[in-house]
Design a protein around this motif. Structure first.
Motif, PDB file in Angstrom:
ATOM      1  N   PRO A 174       0.798  -1.231   0.000  1.00  0.00           N
ATOM      2  CA  PRO A 174       0.000   0.000   0.000  1.00  0.00           C
ATOM      3  C   PRO A 174       0.827   1.276   0.000  1.00  0.00           C
ATOM      4  O   PRO A 174       0.341   2.329  -0.424  1.00  0.00           O
ATOM      5  CB  PRO A 174      -0.831  -0.118   1.286  1.00  0.00           C
ATOM      6  CG  PRO A 174      -0.084  -1.080   2.138  1.00  0.00           C
ATOM      7  CD  PRO A 174       0.559  -2.046   1.199  1.00  0.00           C
ATOM      8  N   PHE A 175       2.084   1.209   0.463  1.00  0.00           N
ATOM      9  CA  PHE A 175       2.934   2.395   0.491  1.00  0.00           C
ATOM     10  C   PHE A 175       3.912   2.442  -0.677  1.00  0.00           C
ATOM     11  O   PHE A 175       4.552   3.462  -0.903  1.00  0.00           O
ATOM     12  CB  PHE A 175       3.726   2.455   1.799  1.00  0.00           C
ATOM     13  CG  PHE A 175       2.856   2.429   3.023  1.00  0.00           C
ATOM     14  CD1 PHE A 175       1.545   2.890   2.986  1.00  0.00           C
ATOM     15  CD2 PHE A 175       3.339   1.925   4.212  1.00  0.00           C
ATOM     16  CE1 PHE A 175       0.727   2.862   4.120  1.00  0.00           C
ATOM     17  CE2 PHE A 175       2.540   1.891   5.352  1.00  0.00           C
ATOM     18  CZ  PHE A 175       1.241   2.349   5.291  1.00  0.00           C
ATOM     19  N   TYR A 176       4.046   1.335  -1.414  1.00  0.00           N
ATOM     20  CA  TYR A 176       4.933   1.260  -2.576  1.00  0.00           C
ATOM     21  C   TYR A 176       4.209   0.523  -3.698  1.00  0.00           C
ATOM     22  O   TYR A 176       4.538  -0.616  -4.019  1.00  0.00           O
ATOM     23  CB  TYR A 176       6.238   0.539  -2.221  1.00  0.00           C
ATOM     24  CG  TYR A 176       6.865   1.050  -0.955  1.00  0.00           C
ATOM     25  CD1 TYR A 176       7.487   2.299  -0.913  1.00  0.00           C
ATOM     26  CD2 TYR A 176       6.802   0.300   0.217  1.00  0.00           C
ATOM     27  CE1 TYR A 176       8.036   2.776   0.268  1.00  0.00           C
ATOM     28  CE2 TYR A 176       7.350   0.777   1.397  1.00  0.00           C
ATOM     29  CZ  TYR A 176       7.968   2.020   1.409  1.00  0.00           C
ATOM     30  OH  TYR A 176       8.500   2.486   2.577  1.00  0.00           O
ATOM     31  N   PRO A 177       3.181   1.133  -4.273  1.00  0.00           N
ATOM     32  CA  PRO A 177       2.327   0.406  -5.228  1.00  0.00           C
ATOM     33  C   PRO A 177       3.035  -0.002  -6.511  1.00  0.00           C
ATOM     34  O   PRO A 177       2.489  -0.773  -7.288  1.00  0.00           O
ATOM     35  CB  PRO A 177       1.202   1.411  -5.521  1.00  0.00           C
ATOM     36  CG  PRO A 177       1.787   2.743  -5.191  1.00  0.00           C
ATOM     37  CD  PRO A 177       2.716   2.509  -4.047  1.00  0.00           C
ATOM     38  N   GLN A 178       4.254   0.482  -6.732  1.00  0.00           N
ATOM     39  CA  GLN A 178       4.982   0.072  -7.921  1.00  0.00           C
ATOM     40  C   GLN A 178       5.728  -1.235  -7.709  1.00  0.00           C
ATOM     41  O   GLN A 178       6.341  -1.760  -8.635  1.00  0.00           O
ATOM     42  CB  GLN A 178       5.976   1.167  -8.335  1.00  0.00           C
ATOM     43  CG  GLN A 178       7.359   1.093  -7.728  1.00  0.00           C
ATOM     44  CD  GLN A 178       7.414   1.370  -6.234  1.00  0.00           C
ATOM     45  OE1 GLN A 178       6.390   1.609  -5.614  1.00  0.00           O
ATOM     46  NE2 GLN A 178       8.576   1.329  -5.645  1.00  0.00           N
ATOM     47  N   CYS A 179       5.670  -1.795  -6.474  1.00  0.00           N
ATOM     48  CA  CYS A 179       6.505  -2.946  -6.148  1.00  0.00           C
ATOM     49  C   CYS A 179       6.203  -4.180  -6.988  1.00  0.00           C
ATOM     50  O   CYS A 179       7.073  -5.003  -7.208  1.00  0.00           O
ATOM     51  CB  CYS A 179       6.389  -3.287  -4.670  1.00  0.00           C
ATOM     52  SG  CYS A 179       7.401  -2.216  -3.631  1.00  0.00           S
ATOM     53  N   ASN A 180       4.959  -4.359  -7.424  1.00  0.00           N
ATOM     54  CA  ASN A 180       4.670  -5.504  -8.285  1.00  0.00           C
ATOM     55  C   ASN A 180       4.316  -5.034  -9.687  1.00  0.00           C
ATOM     56  O   ASN A 180       3.491  -5.604 -10.368  1.00  0.00           O
ATOM     57  CB  ASN A 180       3.547  -6.369  -7.719  1.00  0.00           C
ATOM     58  CG  ASN A 180       2.199  -5.665  -7.748  1.00  0.00           C
ATOM     59  OD1 ASN A 180       2.132  -4.446  -7.947  1.00  0.00           O
ATOM     60  ND2 ASN A 180       1.127  -6.400  -7.574  1.00  0.00           N
ATOM     61  N   ALA A 181       4.982  -3.947 -10.112  1.00  0.00           N
ATOM     62  CA  ALA A 181       4.680  -3.366 -11.407  1.00  0.00           C
ATOM     63  C   ALA A 181       5.273  -4.167 -12.564  1.00  0.00           C
ATOM     64  O   ALA A 181       5.071  -3.829 -13.715  1.00  0.00           O
ATOM     65  CB  ALA A 181       5.200  -1.925 -11.472  1.00  0.00           C
ATOM     66  N   HIS A 182       6.013  -5.210 -12.270  1.00  0.00           N
ATOM     67  CA  HIS A 182       6.552  -6.062 -13.321  1.00  0.00           C
ATOM     68  C   HIS A 182       6.732  -7.462 -12.749  1.00  0.00           C
ATOM     69  O   HIS A 182       6.535  -7.693 -11.567  1.00  0.00           O
ATOM     70  CB  HIS A 182       7.884  -5.515 -13.831  1.00  0.00           C
ATOM     71  CG  HIS A 182       8.949  -5.433 -12.785  1.00  0.00           C
ATOM     72  ND1 HIS A 182       8.859  -4.571 -11.711  1.00  0.00           N
ATOM     73  CD2 HIS A 182      10.110  -6.106 -12.634  1.00  0.00           C
ATOM     74  CE1 HIS A 182       9.939  -4.697 -10.953  1.00  0.00           C
ATOM     75  NE2 HIS A 182      10.700  -5.635 -11.471  1.00  0.00           N
ATOM     76  N   ASN A 183       7.087  -8.395 -13.585  1.00  0.00           N
ATOM     77  CA  ASN A 183       7.231  -9.781 -13.156  1.00  0.00           C
ATOM     78  C   ASN A 183       8.508  -9.931 -12.346  1.00  0.00           C
ATOM     79  O   ASN A 183       9.607  -9.933 -12.902  1.00  0.00           O
ATOM     80  CB  ASN A 183       7.270 -10.708 -14.380  1.00  0.00           C
ATOM     81  CG  ASN A 183       7.367 -12.165 -13.969  1.00  0.00           C
ATOM     82  OD1 ASN A 183       7.165 -12.501 -12.815  1.00  0.00           O
ATOM     83  ND2 ASN A 183       7.678 -13.023 -14.926  1.00  0.00           N
ATOM     84  N   VAL A 184       8.349 -10.050 -11.041  1.00  0.00           N
ATOM     85  CA  VAL A 184       9.527 -10.093 -10.188  1.00  0.00           C
ATOM     86  C   VAL A 184       9.988 -11.515  -9.895  1.00  0.00           C
ATOM     87  O   VAL A 184      11.095 -11.722  -9.432  1.00  0.00           O
ATOM     88  CB  VAL A 184       9.246  -9.380  -8.852  1.00  0.00           C
ATOM     89  CG1 VAL A 184       8.998  -7.909  -9.085  1.00  0.00           C
ATOM     90  CG2 VAL A 184       8.045 -10.016  -8.149  1.00  0.00           C
ATOM     91  N   ALA A 185       9.117 -12.482 -10.080  1.00  0.00           N
ATOM     92  CA  ALA A 185       9.484 -13.866  -9.783  1.00  0.00           C
ATOM     93  C   ALA A 185      10.303 -14.424 -10.942  1.00  0.00           C
ATOM     94  O   ALA A 185       9.865 -15.248 -11.723  1.00  0.00           O
ATOM     95  CB  ALA A 185       8.246 -14.714  -9.540  1.00  0.00           C
ATOM     96  N   SER A 186      11.507 -13.927 -11.057  1.00  0.00           N
ATOM     97  CA  SER A 186      12.352 -14.295 -12.186  1.00  0.00           C
ATOM     98  C   SER A 186      13.717 -14.729 -11.687  1.00  0.00           C
ATOM     99  O   SER A 186      14.053 -14.592 -10.524  1.00  0.00           O
ATOM    100  CB  SER A 186      12.521 -13.089 -13.130  1.00  0.00           C
ATOM    101  OG  SER A 186      13.213 -12.052 -12.469  1.00  0.00           O
ATOM    102  N   SER A 187      14.532 -15.243 -12.602  1.00  0.00           N
ATOM    103  CA  SER A 187      15.855 -15.716 -12.236  1.00  0.00           C
ATOM    104  C   SER A 187      16.781 -14.578 -11.851  1.00  0.00           C
ATOM    105  O   SER A 187      17.873 -14.800 -11.349  1.00  0.00           O
ATOM    106  CB  SER A 187      16.460 -16.488 -13.423  1.00  0.00           C
ATOM    107  OG  SER A 187      16.537 -15.635 -14.561  1.00  0.00           O
TER     108      SER A 187
END
Length: 303
Positions: A174-187
């Motif tokens: 809620p305080f950093y809404p850009q945190c899942n702005a891209h696919n982070v579960a990557s190598s």
């Protein structure tokens, strides 16, 4: 005749506007969240973000939150090389203006602006974002405005997307809404934060319908094999055993709504006994910290 016609047109437009006006739902209304972190290389785990406390800074009153996922300044300001983690967050809200602000590097900056419409822009996190969609989503108790934004420029070959939800913050942190702005579960080793549940007071607003089920089925948030809680379930006493003696431990106990119901400070030794006292029967999330760092987190049942 013209005067009467003008009068009825004005009345109609007034009623029309009232019927279709959207009530604003405040963001800081005794709000709390249950979040989870997903990472390519470690186990997914949950954390509770509890309601903030009032703090006056300058001309404004802020809510001070203890962030269970401390952030790096570089995640807020591109190019920052100081990697001291930020675990205290200051948020304020201008309800009349439908805007939320936070303090970043000592400066009051806009976090959410729920007046934004399609085509409008905002500069955040080192990028220019454009509103590409505005709609309504169903939450407990009605609907909330949702705003979808996308970076105008390409970032590492793609355009990031984030979503704001009125009264909730976002479907990410809620305080950093850009945190899942891209696919982070990557190598590459990235990670992202997601809102599993959002509460205002005792009312569930957004996310999983049954947060008790969520806590009961999700894996333990952190596992330190050198620290154990027993028995589980427990009736009258809980015993904490630690191979390495605690020097100044803190135990926090949260209910399934994410509310802190008990805090015990200055724990010392290898074996510590915690009395049940007035804890009601049910499921709880407990977090044991040592010197400000999380040492053990687990779900406990009180019979």
């Amino acid at each position: 005749m013209k005067t009467k016609l003008f009068f009825w047109v004005a009345v109609f437009l007034g009623c029309f506007g009232t019927a279709f006006s959207q009530e604003y739902h405040p963001f800081l209304n005794n709000s709390s969240w249950i979040l989870y972190d997903t990472h390519c290389c470690i186990q997914t785990y949950t954390r509770t973000l509890n309601p903030g406390t009032d703090v006056v800074i300058g001309d404004h009153t802020y809510k001070k939150f203890k962030d269970p996922f401390p952030q790096l300044p570089s995640s807020l300001t591109p190019g920052t090389t100081n990697y001291t983690r930020i675990d205290t967050v200051y948020i304020r809200e201008d309800v009349a203006a439908k805007k939320v602000y936070h303090i970043v590097n000592g400066t009051d900056e806009l976090l959410y602006d729920f007046t934004k419409e399609v085509g409008e822009t905002i500069f955040q996190y080192g990028h220019n974002w454009e509103v590409i969609e505005v709609d309504q989503i169903e939450v407990d108790g009605g609907t909330r405005k949702r705003i979808k934004l996308r970076t105008i420029e390409y970032v590492l070959g793609y355009r990031r997307v984030m979503r704001w939800i009125e009264g909730v913050g976002s479907n990410a942190h809620p305080f950093y809404p850009q945190c899942n702005a891209h696919n982070v579960a990557s190598s590459s080793g990235g990670h992202g934060y997601y809102t599993k549940c959002s509460f205002q007071g005792d009312a569930h607003i957004f996310g999983e319908d049954d947060c008790m089920s969520l806590l009961a089925t999700n894996s333990q948030s952190y596992t330190n094999p050198n620290i154990t809680f027993s028995p589980n379930p427990f009736v009258s006493e809980l015993t904490i055993n630690s191979v390495v003696p605690l020097q100044d431990g803190t135990l926090k106990i949260y209910n399934v709504q994410g509310q802190l119901v008990r805090e015990i400070n200055h724990l010392e030794g290898k074996t510590i006994t915690i009395n049940r006292e007035n804890l009601a029967s049910g499921l709880y999330l407990v977090e044991l910290s040592e010197d400000g760092q999380l040492a053990k987190s687990a779900k406990l049942i009180v019979d």
